[in-house]
Write a protein that holds these residues in place. Structure first.
Motif, PDB file in Angstrom:
ATOM      1  N   THR A 158      -9.477   1.133  25.470  1.00 56.38           N
ATOM      2  CA  THR A 158      -8.572   0.782  24.385  1.00 56.38           C
ATOM      3  C   THR A 158      -8.181  -0.686  24.474  1.00 56.38           C
ATOM      4  O   THR A 158      -8.430  -1.356  25.486  1.00 56.38           O
ATOM      5  CB  THR A 158      -7.302   1.656  24.424  1.00 56.38           C
ATOM      6  OG1 THR A 158      -6.654   1.495  25.697  1.00 56.38           O
ATOM      7  CG2 THR A 158      -7.652   3.129  24.244  1.00 56.38           C
ATOM      8  N   THR A 216     -16.320   4.154  25.084  1.00 56.97           N
ATOM      9  CA  THR A 216     -16.202   4.977  26.283  1.00 56.97           C
ATOM     10  C   THR A 216     -17.011   4.360  27.408  1.00 56.97           C
ATOM     11  O   THR A 216     -18.168   3.976  27.215  1.00 56.97           O
ATOM     12  CB  THR A 216     -16.711   6.409  26.022  1.00 56.97           C
ATOM     13  OG1 THR A 216     -15.979   6.965  24.928  1.00 56.97           O
ATOM     14  CG2 THR A 216     -16.500   7.285  27.244  1.00 56.97           C
ATOM     15  N   ALA A 229     -12.886   0.497  21.238  1.00 57.96           N
ATOM     16  CA  ALA A 229     -12.703   1.908  20.882  1.00 57.96           C
ATOM     17  C   ALA A 229     -13.896   2.701  21.401  1.00 57.96           C
ATOM     18  O   ALA A 229     -14.366   3.624  20.755  1.00 57.96           O
ATOM     19  CB  ALA A 229     -12.568   2.080  19.375  1.00 57.96           C
ATOM     20  N   THR A 289     -14.903   9.376  33.188  1.00 50.70           N
ATOM     21  CA  THR A 289     -14.957   8.834  31.836  1.00 50.70           C
ATOM     22  C   THR A 289     -13.630   8.187  31.456  1.00 50.70           C
ATOM     23  O   THR A 289     -12.567   8.767  31.643  1.00 50.70           O
ATOM     24  CB  THR A 289     -15.300   9.943  30.821  1.00 50.70           C
ATOM     25  OG1 THR A 289     -16.572  10.505  31.154  1.00 50.70           O
ATOM     26  CG2 THR A 289     -15.350   9.386  29.408  1.00 50.70           C
ATOM     27  N   TRP A 290     -13.721   6.975  30.928  1.00 50.79           N
ATOM     28  CA  TRP A 290     -12.540   6.232  30.491  1.00 50.79           C
ATOM     29  C   TRP A 290     -12.675   5.914  29.010  1.00 50.79           C
ATOM     30  O   TRP A 290     -13.695   5.367  28.581  1.00 50.79           O
ATOM     31  CB  TRP A 290     -12.412   4.910  31.247  1.00 50.79           C
ATOM     32  CG  TRP A 290     -12.266   5.042  32.727  1.00 50.79           C
ATOM     33  CD1 TRP A 290     -13.274   5.173  33.642  1.00 50.79           C
ATOM     34  CD2 TRP A 290     -11.044   5.029  33.468  1.00 50.79           C
ATOM     35  NE1 TRP A 290     -12.756   5.247  34.909  1.00 50.79           N
ATOM     36  CE2 TRP A 290     -11.392   5.164  34.837  1.00 50.79           C
ATOM     37  CE3 TRP A 290      -9.695   4.916  33.112  1.00 50.79           C
ATOM     38  CZ2 TRP A 290     -10.431   5.193  35.845  1.00 50.79           C
ATOM     39  CZ3 TRP A 290      -8.748   4.948  34.114  1.00 50.79           C
ATOM     40  CH2 TRP A 290      -9.113   5.082  35.460  1.00 50.79           C
ATOM     41  N   GLN A 291     -11.673   6.261  28.232  1.00 49.92           N
ATOM     42  CA  GLN A 291     -11.602   5.822  26.844  1.00 49.92           C
ATOM     43  C   GLN A 291     -11.054   4.401  26.838  1.00 49.92           C
ATOM     44  O   GLN A 291      -9.902   4.167  27.233  1.00 49.92           O
ATOM     45  CB  GLN A 291     -10.710   6.746  26.026  1.00 49.92           C
ATOM     46  CG  GLN A 291     -11.267   8.142  25.838  1.00 49.92           C
ATOM     47  CD  GLN A 291     -12.612   8.131  25.125  1.00 49.92           C
ATOM     48  OE1 GLN A 291     -13.577   8.718  25.608  1.00 49.92           O
ATOM     49  NE2 GLN A 291     -12.674   7.473  23.979  1.00 49.92           N
TER      50      GLN A 291
END
Length: 301
Positions: A62, A51, A49, A58-60
């Protein structure tokens, strides 16, 4: 910009693995700030969860994300690096450990079939999604590689490279459903475009054909797709065709001419030219230099 080297050690297999967040990779000081590597990296977030920032994007992160990170890419974190993956794995290795035994087949690692996911430049997939049903299998692959490297039993060097090859084969086989992702991002027009590409890439279709299917002019469609994706319709169509061509070259015994027709290029000479421009090798060289031995190939005209 600090560049982290692989850190070759005598008697140590040229591949390393770490289980996050517990492991400190190979005992080396962790690179917390912005940095690059001189090696290839597979980063799998089983539970995450956080970054991740790659080359300024920027990649979140998951659950189920698999990142392929090429040498020279700038890596940093928007927050504490420990929070990026609550449970994850990192595998890193120099590119030359998976080069084929046939000299001269590939001009560089970027044209190797199993390393192609790392080599797409600004157009690389970067993040691949592992379906929930397949994630346990991925954890098992990482765990097995880790156990082999820790045990250091006879033949562990060769066994580790074999496990790495299996990981790379699995990564190369992952396919992202672009249309579904765009629908989830509320991009119905782009989803429709990719639906057309997926349904008709085997035909010699043109930009005008795609535009007609989504009821837009070719010029307007080009503007919209390029603005939203950074690529043209023709580039996306060519990418889909080349992905299928690579699959047919490695999984079947079809002739190059037959494969050319099956991926929408009636002119085999043009297909070979396009393939070489994208991969730095001809279709025949790609097939001949593929690492994994295949059985039960499909024959056809």
């Amino acid at each position: 910009m600090p560049v982290v080297g692989f850190g070759h050690r005598p008697g140590v297999a040229p591949v390393a693995v770490a289980h996050l967040p517990e492991d400190n990779p190979a005992g080396d000081p962790p690179a917390i700030g912005a940095h690059a590597h001189d090696f290839l990296v597979l980063f799998y977030a089983h539970r995450a969860a956080g970054t991740l920032v790659l080359d300024g994007r920027t990649w979140q992160v998951t659950d189920g994300d698999l990142f392929v990170i090429a040498p020279g890419q700038v890596v940093s974190f928007a927050g504490p690096h420990e929070t990026v993956a609550a449970d994850g794995w990192v595998v890193w290795f120099p590119a030359d450990v998976v080069r084929p035994g046939t000299p001269g087949v590939y001009s560089s690692w970027r044209s190797h079939p199993l390393l192609f996911p790392f080599a797409r430049g600004i157009d690389r997939a970067q993040r691949l999604r592992i379906p929930a049903a397949e994630r346990a299998g991925w954890v098992e692959r990482f765990t097995t590689l880790d156990a082999e490297l820790r045990a250091r039993s006879d033949g562990f060097h060769e066994a580790a490279l074999a496990h790495l090859t299996l990981l790379l084969v699995a990564a190369a086989r992952l396919s992202t459903d672009v249309a579904d992702q765009l629908r989830a991002s509320d991009e119905p027009l782009l989803a429709a475009v990719f639906d057309v590409i997926e349904r008709r890439y085997q035909e010699p279709i043109s930009l005008a054909d795609v535009a007609a299917e989504v009821a837009l002019t070719a010029g307007h469609l080009t503007t919209v797709v390029r603005r939203k994706t950074g690529r043209t319709v023709q580039q996306w169509l060519a990418q889909r065709r080349m992905r299928q061509a690579r699959l047919l070259l490695t999984e079947t015994d079809l002739t190059v001419a037959a494969i050319s027709r099956r991926v929408g290029y009636p002119d085999a000479s043009y297909f070979i030219k396009r393939f070489r421009a994208d991969h730095q090798v001809t279709p025949a060289q790609w097939r001949g230099g593929h690492l994994t031995a295949r059985t039960g190939r499909i024959s056809g005209p």
